[in-house]
Design an enzyme around this catalytic site. Structure first.
Site, short mmCIF file in Angstrom:
data_model
loop_
_atom_site.label_atom_id
_atom_site.label_comp_id
_atom_site.label_asym_id
_atom_site.label_seq_id
_atom_site.Cartn_x
_atom_site.Cartn_y
_atom_site.Cartn_z
N ASN A 126 0.83 -1.21 0.00
CA ASN A 126 0.00 0.00 0.00
C ASN A 126 0.86 1.26 0.00
OD1 ASN A 126 -2.34 1.58 0.03
ND2 ASN A 126 -2.34 1.70 2.25
N GLU A 497 -18.54 11.99 4.98
CA GLU A 497 -17.76 11.14 5.88
C GLU A 497 -17.05 11.89 7.01
OE1 GLU A 497 -15.24 8.60 3.51
OE2 GLU A 497 -16.81 8.24 2.04
N ARG A 528 1.07 11.43 3.56
CA ARG A 528 -0.15 10.67 3.85
C ARG A 528 0.23 9.39 4.58
NH1 ARG A 528 -5.14 9.48 5.41
NH2 ARG A 528 -6.26 8.03 4.09
N TYR A 529 -0.15 9.30 5.86
CA TYR A 529 0.11 8.11 6.65
C TYR A 529 -1.21 7.46 7.03
CZ TYR A 529 4.58 10.58 7.45
OH TYR A 529 5.76 11.26 7.31
N TRP A 574 -5.64 -3.30 3.18
CA TRP A 574 -5.19 -2.12 3.91
C TRP A 574 -5.22 -2.35 5.42
CZ3 TRP A 574 -7.43 2.63 0.79
CH2 TRP A 574 -6.84 2.63 -0.47
N ASP A 612 -16.15 0.75 -2.31
CA ASP A 612 -14.86 1.08 -2.92
C ASP A 612 -13.87 -0.09 -2.84
OD1 ASP A 612 -15.79 3.57 -3.47
OD2 ASP A 612 -14.76 4.57 -1.82
N HIS A 705 -4.68 14.66 -4.73
CA HIS A 705 -3.51 14.71 -3.86
C HIS A 705 -2.72 16.00 -4.06
CE1 HIS A 705 -4.29 10.31 -4.11
NE2 HIS A 705 -4.14 10.45 -2.82
#
Length: 767
Positions: A126, A497, A528-529, A574, A612, A705
């Site tokens: 990932n 969300e 992005r973590y 994930w 998703d 992003h």
């Protein structure tokens, strides 16, 4: 004595210091010198931690402010002209290539407007890397000497490191030709690139480096003959150069056996192979080790968090020792520890029993050292006994097995994974229900996660506000998002969300069989973590997970609101999965839990449900063969189990991003509408691959992003280009992915322009 080695360590810092510093720099809150200072502190702390743990071979140049492949692009001047023309400092060029850059002109700075390079998954992990982009005008040269500088930093601390470089064959093969050079095979640039490797290796040798780890991870892929041949070319050339350090040729994430002839007999100091992922390759892989070469045995898992079985690992390493002798064997992590959280000791809230089963990056240092000591004959009996006790306890744990879940999986039949009617029958029923216009517009799901949202979520988690207060806050955020979407006239809405911390963690927290960390952060890309949940036992859904928020959102608007779920494969991939049962079983357990949720959403009046699956491609086995063929069947089946219990006029959506997607895999899901990342690909050939996809499709039209805002003209040109190949009647309009990492101002502008572009083509095609 057998030495221990670590192929790389997480670069994020124990408390996400790197994220905080890079984002502060991007926002103009700290200087470049302050940013570099944080990087230096993280590197020093990592090296000292490994030295103090007793690791013999410690990596350097495993640090990056964004991505290790992007670092190499900048180092070797693989910088497309659209970035180079702005004459930015190298660090700003690097960030512009990774995330795009858009700024207005000032008295001291000229205007910049450039999109990011393509970002794709690092093999089947990932982690995302920035794909090197080559052209006929690429001119290789060294921009600085980052690997040397970081080696010398460690040396000043009294720590001898082994620098890491991604090898020339992988660097070129993982890249692509730029738009103006589509006839270019990046591998044809090998002869021009190799002198730079020679140059940097000579600099490392002059600085005192004895060994260098050169990663060639493409060795675990199916490689055409010209790529296999390139290994002989590259490493023969490097072997002919005097004064270079010993090269340890390194692969990971799978077996190298199909490509073994390509690397057999190379003039290198040794090889590293991943025996966690592919223990079956041992005999053949070990057979190519020459008389003066070493074998690095990757036996401590660099990709998962389960405690190593010292007895089994020691037995495996002893096979290598029997073949080669102690001084030619190294005990190592299977890959870089980049893919694991930093330190288990940061977890104060984990159940004590579960914690005893886990090992994070810091604990894995002790694992490689302990195994190396054990096979060298040192007394580590206390550590072995404690380890054996933990392994046995996990096997017998009551937290793991749930007979009811196992029975339900066993009862799955074909009917559960098949919609009541085919898409051709479902489509007119859905069109009658929803009456969408041509080029319907929507978003992928999430909206900006503001500071206010994070503060209130933390307050609720700490008990500072009541459940009722938190629910009212969430409802106010949902209403804000609904009104905004109505204002800009999106066709299919989402609730935004605000209640969700992460698209997998949020659901995992409500599924029995998961465990969660407080500080188990892992880098996904750039700043992005994620905190991957841990699958510890059989999985089931005790109660509804998302129905309340979706029903509230639908109650305050007349437009259709999508229910938003994360699919079974993405929940699996994930997370840190179990290693004691197969992944298909875990996926089917998740599919059944999600099936219950999908059905509850439909009963509650939600008639568009998006499930998703961005990790679908990520889970694909790296090589062609029976394992890959089987995966494509059961992964699609898991999705269909989750989504096939609904009526024909309920519309199932799905989303995919940042992977090299195959239309056949998506077709097998039988979703009514899918959206895919496209803004960084923007490739007519890629569009053509999906032309015959039978269901409806949304091409992602802007990069979520990146902070830059595409203009109306840019959206219009992009859609015009897609419509040259793709039929208008099947085309949905949407962003690349969710908008949680973006700010509200750029979100408003981007979506407003996107909707305006859709309306432009709606008018044009309705004439």
């Amino acid at each position: 004595m057998v030495k221990s080695a670590v192929l790389g360590f997480p670069r994020i810092g124990p408390n996400r210091e790197l994220k905080k510093a890079t984002e502060a720099y991007w926002n103009g809150k700290i200087s470049v010198d302050e940013l570099f200072k944080v990087g230096k502190e993280i590197r020093a702390a990592n090296w000292k931690l490994q030295r103090d743990a007793g690791v013999d071979i410690i990596a350097s140049n495993d640090f990056s402010f964004y991505d290790q492949i992007l670092d190499l692009e900048v180092l070797f001047n693989v910088i497309p002209e659209r970035y180079a023309k702005y004459d930015l400092p190298l660090i700003d060029t690097l960030f512009a290539m990774g995330r795009g850059l858009q700024r207005k002109a000032t008295e001291t700075e000229k205007a910049v407007d450039v999109t990011a390079l393509e970002m794709v998954k690092w093999f089947d992990s990932n982690y995302h890397y920035v794909r090197p982009t080559f052209s006929h005008s690429t001119t290789f040269k060294l921009n600085g000497q980052k690997p040397v500088d970081e080696f010398l930093e460690a040396k000043e601390l009294g720590i001898q490191t082994r620098p890491v470089l991604v090898g020339p064959v992988s660097f070129l093969h993982l890249g692509k030709a730029d738009k103006d050079s589509l006839d270019l095979d990046p591998l044809s640039l090998l002869d021009k690139l190799l002198p730079l490797y020679v140059e940097i290796l000579k600099k490392l040798a002059a600085a005192g480096a004895v060994d260098v780890q050169i990663d060639e991870p493409v060795l675990v892929l199916d490689l055409p003959q010209n790529v296999q041949d390139a290994f002989k070319t590259a490493y023969t050339k490097l072997g002919q150069e005097a004064g270079l350090p010993n090269i340890i040729l390194t692969s990971y994430f799978g077996t190298v056996v199909p490509n073994l002839e390509a690397i057999k007999g190379l003039p290198v100091g040794g090889y590293h192979f991943d025996f966690v992922r592919a223990p079956e390759q041992f005999e053949q892989a070990a057979s190519i080790i020459g008389d003066n070469q070493t074998l690095s045995v990757g036996i401590v898992d660099g990709r998962n968090i389960w405690k190593n079985n010292f007895a089994k690992s020691s037995e495996f390493v002893n096979k290598a020792i029997a073949k080669l002798g102690q001084d030619r064997v190294v005990v190592a992590t299977s890959s870089s520890l980049l893919h694991t959280p930093v330190d288990l000791e940061n977890e104060k809230n984990l159940d004590a029993e579960l914690k005893n089963y886990f090992s994070f990056a810091t604990q894995k240092l002790t694992e490689v050292v302990t195994i190396a000591k054990n096979v060298s004959g040192e007394d580590v009996s206390a550590a072995l006994a404690a380890n054996a006790e933990a392994i046995k306890a996990r096997t017998n744990s009551s937290l793991i097995n749930d007979p009811a879940v196992q029975a339900r999986v066993a009862s799955i039949d074909k009917k559960m994974s098949t919609r009541a009617a085919p898409f051709a029958t479902r489509l007119p029923l859905q069109q009658k229900r929803f009456n969408f216009p041509l080029f319907p517009t929507t978003t992928i799901g999430s909206f900006p996660q503001t500071k206010d949202i994070r503060i209130n979520r933390n307050k609720f988690a700490k008990g500072a506000i009541t459940a009722e207060e938190y629910e009212k806050f969430i409802e106010s955020e949902i209403e804000k998002v609904i009104r905004f979407q109505e204002e800009i006239d999106l066709d299919v809405l989402v609730h935004g969300e605000p209640e969700r911390n992460d698209m997998v963690q949020y659901f995992g927290e409500q599924i029995k069989g998961y465990a969660f960390t407080t500080n188990g952060w892992v880098q996904s890309y750039g700043s992005r973590y994620v905190r991957p949940p841990i699958i510890v036992g059989d999985l089931s859904r005790p109660k509804a997970m998302s129905v309340k928020e979706s029903v509230y959102a639908q109650s305050i608007t007349k437009k259709a609101v999508k229910g938003m779920l994360t699919g079974p494969i993405t929940c699996l991939r994930w997370s840190f999965p179990r290693d004691d049962i197969d992944q298909k079983t875990q996926a089917f357990q998740l599919a059944l839990a999600l099936r219950d949720e999908v059905n509850d959403l439909e009963v509650a009046g939600i008639k568009i449900i998006q499930v998703d699956e961005p990790a679908l491609r990520e889970g694909l086995p790296l090589r062609e063969g029976t394992e890959r063929a089987a995966y494509t069947v059961w992964a699609a089946e898991a999705f269909r189990i989750a989504t096939s219990g609904v009526a024909n006029d309920t519309q199932i959506h799905s989303h995919f991003c940042y992977s090299d997607l195959d239309p056949k895999h998506i077709k097998a899901l039988d979703a009514d509408v899918v959206s895919i990342e496209f803004s960084k690909k923007d490739d007519a050939n890629y569009i053509a691959e999906f032309r015959d996809y039978p269901n409806h499709l949304g091409f992602g039209l802007f990069d979520i992003h990146s902070p830059r805002v595409p203009s109306l003209e840019e959206f219009t040109a992009k859609i015009e280009n897609i419509l040259k190949t793709y039929p208008a009647e099947k085309f949905w309009v949407n962003p690349d992915c969710g908008l949680k990492t973006r700010g509200w101002e750029e979100t408003r502008e981007s979506l407003t322009n996107m909707v305006a572009a859709a309306k432009h083509f709606r008018t044009k095609y309705q004439k």
